[in-house]
Scaffold this motif. Structure first.
Motif, mmCIF file in Angstrom:
data_model
loop_
_atom_site.group_PDB
_atom_site.id
_atom_site.type_symbol
_atom_site.label_atom_id
_atom_site.label_comp_id
_atom_site.label_asym_id
_atom_site.label_seq_id
_atom_site.Cartn_x
_atom_site.Cartn_y
_atom_site.Cartn_z
ATOM 1 N N ALA A 166 0.860 -1.188 0.000
ATOM 2 C CA ALA A 166 0.000 0.000 0.000
ATOM 3 C C ALA A 166 0.890 1.230 0.000
ATOM 4 O O ALA A 166 2.009 1.214 0.522
ATOM 5 N N SER A 167 0.378 2.301 -0.596
ATOM 6 C CA SER A 167 1.122 3.555 -0.688
ATOM 7 C C SER A 167 0.584 4.553 0.334
ATOM 8 O O SER A 167 -0.624 4.748 0.455
ATOM 9 N N PHE A 168 1.488 5.160 1.083
ATOM 10 C CA PHE A 168 1.137 6.217 2.018
ATOM 11 C C PHE A 168 1.664 7.532 1.451
ATOM 12 O O PHE A 168 2.874 7.677 1.232
ATOM 13 N N PRO A 169 0.799 8.507 1.161
ATOM 14 C CA PRO A 169 1.256 9.739 0.517
ATOM 15 C C PRO A 169 2.057 10.627 1.453
ATOM 16 O O PRO A 169 1.817 10.673 2.659
ATOM 17 N N LEU A 170 3.025 11.328 0.879
ATOM 18 C CA LEU A 170 3.792 12.350 1.582
ATOM 19 C C LEU A 170 3.482 13.693 0.950
ATOM 20 O O LEU A 170 3.444 13.819 -0.279
ATOM 21 N N THR A 171 3.251 14.694 1.761
ATOM 22 C CA THR A 171 2.962 16.040 1.274
ATOM 23 C C THR A 171 4.015 17.001 1.795
ATOM 24 O O THR A 171 4.341 16.993 2.986
ATOM 25 N N GLY A 172 4.562 17.803 0.884
ATOM 26 C CA GLY A 172 5.585 18.767 1.254
ATOM 27 C C GLY A 172 4.997 20.002 1.912
ATOM 28 O O GLY A 172 3.818 20.038 2.288
ATOM 29 N N TYR A 173 5.803 21.031 2.041
ATOM 30 C CA TYR A 173 5.407 22.236 2.759
ATOM 31 C C TYR A 173 4.948 23.332 1.806
ATOM 32 O O TYR A 173 5.478 23.503 0.702
ATOM 33 N N ALA A 174 3.932 24.079 2.243
ATOM 34 C CA ALA A 174 3.518 25.281 1.527
ATOM 35 C C ALA A 174 4.413 26.437 1.961
ATOM 36 O O ALA A 174 5.014 26.404 3.043
ATOM 37 N N THR A 175 4.529 27.432 1.107
ATOM 38 C CA THR A 175 5.350 28.600 1.424
ATOM 39 C C THR A 175 4.471 29.835 1.536
ATOM 40 O O THR A 175 3.329 29.848 1.058
ATOM 41 N N PRO B 271 1.027 30.802 -8.274
ATOM 42 C CA PRO B 271 0.939 29.765 -7.239
ATOM 43 C C PRO B 271 2.295 29.113 -6.987
ATOM 44 O O PRO B 271 3.132 29.016 -7.890
ATOM 45 N N ASP B 272 2.499 28.692 -5.766
ATOM 46 C CA ASP B 272 3.708 27.960 -5.408
ATOM 47 C C ASP B 272 3.456 26.463 -5.510
ATOM 48 O O ASP B 272 2.332 25.986 -5.351
ATOM 49 N N LYS B 273 4.519 25.722 -5.749
ATOM 50 C CA LYS B 273 4.416 24.271 -5.908
ATOM 51 C C LYS B 273 4.559 23.580 -4.550
ATOM 52 O O LYS B 273 5.453 23.893 -3.766
#
Length: 342
Positions: free
Chosen positions: A58-67, A79-81
């Protein structure tokens, strides 16, 4: 003269007096295994778990940081990535705890052996789950930078944060000094705070030597984690250390503290040396405790705890197999900190 045959014999294993006369016996055994597993296992409820019906992982998603940035009046807002990644958790081989009860032995035995076997089967599976989960969390703690992350995962997630491990005191003997242990726990909390890791659900899990060292103090008035007059809520008489730094303190026999780089230790049985368990191998010889949040590791269950029973005529006995199929992997390395011996 032959005695008459009773037509209405009460068979304890039948449902509503009909069908298989062993049907209820299996359910009882399964319930006892589940109860023993839940009573023995502590790691399952301390991290992320997911159940799948098909597949091998199973895949567990990782989310980066907003700026955040300041806007100049009249300019177009671009928009920022936000970067994304994933962690894959793969299911291990089927783990089993089998036993066989011969009819003749059960007939001659003067006590109920099935209840004992069921308890032992549940405990064996629970111990193995705890060992592998705590190994995974300890391996997560060993990832302290992008280099070690790349070595573990192949590539490092760009927006990954990392936390440093904490050494208990400055001498090897400090690993059992209660004040040094508490000081190390607070340093771990400080490290989480500096790296913006929420500690709301964080826990401290210690091996018996370190856990009981927190209770073996000559002056409890100075042990703030025990002294109720200054906010402590531990109990020497009850052998309980409930909270340090706002985190629950637990004790487990299955925190890895030896070098398991080539072979898994801690009481693992020979069948566990399968090719799929090598992902738990590492040198844990300096580990003396773990501080972590639920995001440190993840478990995927393909086949949850279950029990099968089969009466074998050719062997004149019953084969009982307790089993599960699950796997574990690191999720967020920054959410685990190891308390290490000097």
């Amino acid at each position: 003269m032959a005695l008459p045959h009773y037509d209405n014999v009460s068979r304890l294993g039948q449902v509503n007096g009909t069908g298989d006369d062993r049907s209820l016996f299996l359910k009882l055994y399964a319930g006892e295994v589940l109860t023993a597993f839940q009573a023995t296992n502590i790691a399952m409820g301390l991290h992320r778990t997911r159940t799948i019906s098909k597949g091998k992982s199973a895949s567990f998603p990782l989310t980066g940081y907003a700026t955040a940035k300041y806007h100049e009046a009249g300019t177009m807002i671009e928009p920022d990535k936000i970067k994304h990644g994933e962690r894959i958790v793969t299911v291990d081989d089927l783990l089993i705890s089998p036993s066989f009860i011969a009819n003749i032995d059960e007939a001659m035995n003067h006590y109920d052996v099935r209840g004992i076997y069921s308890k032992e089967a549940g405990a064996a599976l629970a111990r193995q789950a705890d060992r592998n989960i705590f190994r995974t969390i300890a391996k997560a703690a060993s990832i302290v930078d992008a280099t070690s992350a790349a070595a573990e995962f192949g590539t490092a997630f760009d927006d990954e944060t990392y936390t440093n491990n904490v050494t208990i005191g400055s001498l090897p003997a400090d690993a059992t000094d209660p004040n040094k242990i508490v000081e190390a726990v607070y340093k771990a909390v400080e490290e989480f705070t500096k790296k913006d890791i929420p500690t709301d659900n964080a826990v401290v899990v210690l091996p018996p030597e370190q856990y009981y060292a927190l209770l073996n103090v000559s002056d409890t008035t100075k042990a703030t984690w025990l002294n109720r007059d200054v906010g402590g809520n531990g109990s020497v008489s009850g052998a309980v250390v409930p909270m340090i730094g706002g985190m629950k303190v637990l004790m487990s026999n299955h925190i890895p503290t030896t070098d398991q780089s080539t072979i898994l230790g801690g009481g693992d049985a020979e069948p566990l040396t399968s090719t799929r368990t090598t992902k738990y191998n590492a040198d844990f010889s300096s580990v003396r405790g773990l501080v972590f949040t639920p995001d440190a590791a993840a478990t995927v269950k393909l086949m949850d705890l279950g029990v099968e029973s089969e009466y074998q005529i050719e062997r004149q006995g019953t084969l009982l197999v307790s089993k599960y199929a699950m796997g574990h992997n690191i999720l967020r390395p920054a959410c685990a900190i190891s308390l290490n011996a000097a």
